[in-house]
Design an enzyme around this catalytic site. Structure first.
Site, PDB file in Angstrom:
ATOM      1  N   TYR A 117       0.812  -1.215   0.000  1.00  0.00           N
ATOM      2  CA  TYR A 117       0.000   0.000   0.000  1.00  0.00           C
ATOM      3  C   TYR A 117       0.853   1.276   0.000  1.00  0.00           C
ATOM      4  O   TYR A 117       0.444   2.305  -0.515  1.00  0.00           O
ATOM      5  CB  TYR A 117      -0.945  -0.022   1.195  1.00  0.00           C
ATOM      6  CG  TYR A 117      -2.256   0.689   0.952  1.00  0.00           C
ATOM      7  CD1 TYR A 117      -2.969   0.503  -0.225  1.00  0.00           C
ATOM      8  CD2 TYR A 117      -2.790   1.528   1.907  1.00  0.00           C
ATOM      9  CE1 TYR A 117      -4.171   1.146  -0.440  1.00  0.00           C
ATOM     10  CE2 TYR A 117      -4.001   2.178   1.712  1.00  0.00           C
ATOM     11  CZ  TYR A 117      -4.683   1.981   0.535  1.00  0.00           C
ATOM     12  OH  TYR A 117      -5.870   2.621   0.328  1.00  0.00           O
TER      13      TYR A 117
ATOM     14  N   LYS B 175      -3.896   7.983   3.052  1.00  0.00           N
ATOM     15  CA  LYS B 175      -5.066   7.648   3.870  1.00  0.00           C
ATOM     16  C   LYS B 175      -4.893   8.142   5.302  1.00  0.00           C
ATOM     17  O   LYS B 175      -5.872   8.528   5.957  1.00  0.00           O
ATOM     18  CB  LYS B 175      -5.313   6.133   3.856  1.00  0.00           C
ATOM     19  CG  LYS B 175      -5.816   5.602   2.531  1.00  0.00           C
ATOM     20  CD  LYS B 175      -7.197   6.144   2.177  1.00  0.00           C
ATOM     21  CE  LYS B 175      -7.767   5.476   0.938  1.00  0.00           C
ATOM     22  NZ  LYS B 175      -9.090   6.025   0.556  1.00  0.00           N
TER      23      LYS B 175
END
Length: 256
Positions: free
Chosen positions: A155, A162
């Site tokens: 990620y 995020k």
């Protein structure tokens, strides 16, 4: 009678019928809401086609959350279809998979990182403030995150983006609360979406859920996530803001 009867909701970031935004729009309509959806650029044509698959074909707006002109004109564009807003769904994120994801954290170039942060985090603020003129009676803003409290395989810089999104949501909760506007996030487990397919190695994340989520997890079922978003937009959470609601089969609460 549904939990969103009479609500007017913008779902920003609907591309395919496999997207979380599409599932939210569908359930929101089933629960009585009037829904407007948005996308931009080449994907806008796809959005207009898949809008016909919703229970009621919604208005589709062109909205690029990095375009100041689009944001400045959003309230007027929405005003052609609804006389106000009760809810805004931010289902928007982007990080260049070739430079920022799949083990490229140490090499991620700043221009691509800056784009990811603007599109995935800063845009929650941009979208919210653009919608404020239509939210004079208060309302609910809900965004989508993927638990940024830990570092995940593959990620990389999207995890950083995020984390920025999660912090942005808390500050919006602080500053918009006096106007009766709540801001919360839903942290979903891995779901098979167009965005997920673009992440190299995302299948490694999916595999973890099969053994560690106590309720189990179906990465093809967007329903539980969409229902959580709709619940947060309803009047059933009048005193909840700045929160991250996990919809991940309980994975987040388990140890190794």
């Amino acid at each position: 009678m549904g939990i969103l009867d009479g609500k007017r909701i913008l779902v920003a970031g609907v591309t395919m019928d496999s997207s979380i935004g599409f599932a939210v729009a569908k359930i929101a309509q089933e629960q009585g809401a009037t829904v407007v959806i948005s996308n931009f650029g080449r994907a806008l044509g796809i959005t207009r086609r898949i809008a016909k698959r919703l229970p009621v074909e919604p208005a589709v707006l062109e909205l690029d959350v990095t375009d100041d002109d689009h944001l400045a004109g959003l309230a007027d564009a929405l005003g052609e279809h609804v006389d106000g807003l009760d809810g805004v769904v931010h289902s928007i994120a982007y990080g260049n998979p070739e430079t920022l994801l799949g083990g490229k954290f140490l090499d991620g170039p700043w221009p691509d990182v800056a784009q990811a942060v603007q599109v995935s985090a800063y845009s929650l603020k941009s979208l919210s403030t653009a919608c404020l003129p239509l939210m004079s009676s208060g309302g609910s803003i809900v965004g989508m995150t993927f638990d940024a409290g830990v570092a995940w395989p593959a990620y990389d810089w999207m995890g950083v983006a995020k984390a920025g999104l999660e912090s942005t949501s808390r500050y919006l909760a602080r500053d918009l609360g006096p106007q009766g506007i709540r801001c919360n996030l839903v942290s979903a487990g891995p779901l098979k979406t167009l965005a997920a397919k673009a992440i190299p190695g995302f299948e490694d994340l999916e595999a973890m859920w099969s053994t560690r989520a106590p309720l189990g997890w179906d990465e093809t079922d967007h329903g539980p996530t969409a229902r959580a978003v709709c619940a947060l937009m309803s009047d059933f959470f009048p005193a909840t803001t700045g929160e991250i609601v996990h919809v991940d089969g309980g994975f987040h609460a388990m140890g190794a």
